[in-house]
Design a protein around this motif. Structure first.
Motif, short mmCIF file in Angstrom:
data_model
loop_
_atom_site.label_atom_id
_atom_site.label_comp_id
_atom_site.label_asym_id
_atom_site.label_seq_id
_atom_site.Cartn_x
_atom_site.Cartn_y
_atom_site.Cartn_z
N LEU A 17 -30.13 -37.38 26.07
CA LEU A 17 -28.76 -37.14 25.61
C LEU A 17 -28.78 -37.23 24.09
CD1 LEU A 17 -25.68 -36.93 25.90
CD2 LEU A 17 -25.62 -39.37 26.46
N THR A 18 -28.51 -36.10 23.44
CA THR A 18 -28.62 -36.03 21.98
C THR A 18 -27.25 -35.82 21.37
OG1 THR A 18 -30.80 -34.99 22.26
CG2 THR A 18 -29.78 -34.83 20.07
N VAL A 19 -26.85 -36.75 20.49
CA VAL A 19 -25.61 -36.55 19.75
C VAL A 19 -25.90 -35.50 18.68
CG1 VAL A 19 -23.75 -37.64 18.45
CG2 VAL A 19 -25.05 -38.97 20.13
N SER A 20 -25.09 -34.46 18.64
CA SER A 20 -25.47 -33.30 17.84
C SER A 20 -24.32 -32.76 16.99
CB SER A 20 -26.02 -32.22 18.79
OG SER A 20 -26.62 -31.20 18.05
N ARG A 21 -24.11 -33.45 15.87
CA ARG A 21 -23.23 -32.98 14.79
C ARG A 21 -23.99 -33.21 13.50
NH1 ARG A 21 -17.81 -35.74 13.59
NH2 ARG A 21 -17.12 -33.78 12.66
N PRO A 22 -25.15 -32.62 13.37
CA PRO A 22 -26.05 -33.03 12.28
C PRO A 22 -25.46 -32.85 10.89
CG PRO A 22 -26.90 -31.08 13.43
CD PRO A 22 -25.74 -31.59 14.22
N ASP A 23 -24.57 -31.88 10.71
CA ASP A 23 -23.98 -31.70 9.37
C ASP A 23 -23.10 -32.89 8.97
OD1 ASP A 23 -22.39 -30.76 11.51
OD2 ASP A 23 -21.02 -29.80 10.09
N LYS A 24 -22.64 -33.66 9.93
CA LYS A 24 -21.85 -34.88 9.66
C LYS A 24 -22.64 -36.13 10.08
CE LYS A 24 -18.22 -32.75 8.06
NZ LYS A 24 -17.98 -32.82 6.60
N LEU A 25 -23.94 -36.02 10.06
CA LEU A 25 -24.82 -37.13 10.46
C LEU A 25 -24.41 -37.72 11.82
CD1 LEU A 25 -25.48 -38.93 7.03
CD2 LEU A 25 -26.65 -36.98 8.06
N ASN A 26 -23.96 -36.81 12.70
CA ASN A 26 -23.59 -37.15 14.08
C ASN A 26 -22.45 -38.17 14.17
OD1 ASN A 26 -25.72 -35.44 14.82
ND2 ASN A 26 -27.18 -37.13 14.74
N ALA A 27 -21.58 -38.17 13.15
CA ALA A 27 -20.43 -39.06 13.17
C ALA A 27 -19.60 -38.81 14.43
CB ALA A 27 -19.58 -38.86 11.92
N LEU A 28 -19.11 -39.92 14.98
CA LEU A 28 -18.43 -39.85 16.27
C LEU A 28 -16.94 -39.56 16.08
CD1 LEU A 28 -20.07 -43.00 17.92
CD2 LEU A 28 -20.69 -40.59 18.28
N ASN A 29 -16.59 -38.29 16.15
CA ASN A 29 -15.17 -37.97 16.23
C ASN A 29 -14.70 -38.20 17.67
OD1 ASN A 29 -16.34 -35.81 17.48
ND2 ASN A 29 -15.56 -34.24 16.10
N ASP A 30 -13.41 -38.14 17.90
CA ASP A 30 -12.90 -38.45 19.24
C ASP A 30 -13.50 -37.52 20.30
OD1 ASP A 30 -11.36 -40.42 18.09
OD2 ASP A 30 -9.50 -39.24 18.10
N ALA A 31 -13.70 -36.26 19.92
CA ALA A 31 -14.25 -35.30 20.89
C ALA A 31 -15.68 -35.68 21.28
CB ALA A 31 -14.21 -33.89 20.30
#
Ligand code: COA
Length: 259
Positions: A17-31
């Motif tokens: 399971l890969t958190v994948s928002r690399p442009d935001k360093l995978n910051a956890l938004n609500d979505a």
């Protein structure tokens, strides 16, 4: 199911399971939090998955909750956000299937909290850990004050929480925040090897160990010992116990069926 901010890949019973928002360093938004919740539910429900490795895309594991979203929150919305994230992370922690964090880079704020909700943490020697929330004028909201204290003790937890300092993998290992440090290119291999080692064991026994540790930590020693003894009795009803012991006596590898 399709995800936007995480990926879930399964290979030979091991999910990644890969958190994948690399442009935001995978910051956890609500979505992303919601998708993490859906993904851990999928892991728990799918029969073809024995355990899950949690990691981040790019140079970060997770650099925290999404500060852009936090910046405008009202008190009630902030509380609801914390409760929603806590609920998701609790589903990782209470997963009957093993969950290993493969921490590839920054694990800050919600990222450190996500790693701590996993059963075991393996870190790249490039990983960095911290709970820097107080720098933003807030405290942790996804379990940091509670799990960090349980993992590293009150004094060290308060030092990290109050100073907001970022520590490297070696220091995280020294204080017991991570289980193992490896070179960056060996990270997923090391997590996979450890998961394979776990999955070769009796799956019901593994699940009951997770449950006994997770629940037992909140009990008195006497109640925890009763829970352990009850589990010891429960596994005595399984084919896996007979298979495990027969395999030992026959000097062969066991073939567990999870029944
Ligand atoms: N929330 C939202 N966006 C974040 C973020 C977060 N927690 N962490 C990083 N980002 C974004 C940055 O805003 C930047 O976006 P941009 O390119 O659109 O400006 C991008 O990710 C890259 O981050 P950047 O700060 O440029 O990288 P860096 O290598 O200079 O610094 C960190 C890395 C981790 C030290 C730094 O990003 C940081 O301090 N992040 C916040 C950590 C934090 O406080 N977490 C707890 C939040 S409660």
């Amino acid at each position: 199911m399709p995800y936007e901010f995480v990926t879930l890949a399964v290979d030979d019973r091991i999910a990644t399971l890969t958190v994948s928002r690399p442009d935001k360093l995978n910051a956890l938004n609500d979505a992303t939090i919601a998708e993490l919740g859906a993904a851990i539910d999928e892991v728990r429900a799918r029969g073809d998955i024995g355990g899950v490795i949690v990691t981040g895309a790019g140079r970060a594991f997770v650099a925290g909750a999404d500060i852009a979203e936090l910046s405008s929150q009202t008190p009630l919305a902030a509380r609801a956000r914390a409760r929603a994230g806590q609920d998701v992370f609790r589903r990782f922690e209470s997963s009957p299937k093993p969950v290993i964090a493969a921490v590839n880079g920054f694990a800050l704020g919600g990222g450190c909290e996500l790693a701590m909700a996993c059963h075991i943490r393996i870190a790249s020697d490039k990983a960095k850990f911290g709970q820097p929330e107080v720098k933003l004028g807030i405290g942790p909201g996804y379990g940091g004050t509670q799990r960090l204290t349980r993992l590293v003790g009150k004094g060290r937890a308060l030092q990290l929480l109050l100073t907001a300092e970022m520590i490297d993998a070696a220091e995280a290992y020294r204080i017991g925040l991570v289980n193992l440090i490896v070179a960056p290119d060996a990270l997923i291999g090391a997590a996979t090897a450890m998961m394979r080692q776990i999955l070769a064991n009796g799956p019901l026994a593994v699940t009951l160990c997770i449950e006994a540790v997770d629940r037992g930590l909140e009990m008195s020693l006497d109640d925890g010992l009763i829970l352990e003894a009850n589990h010891f009795g429960l596994v005595a009803s399984t084919d896996d116990m007979r298979e495990g012991m027969a395999a030992f006596l026959d000097k062969r590898a066991p073939a567990f069926r999870g029944s």
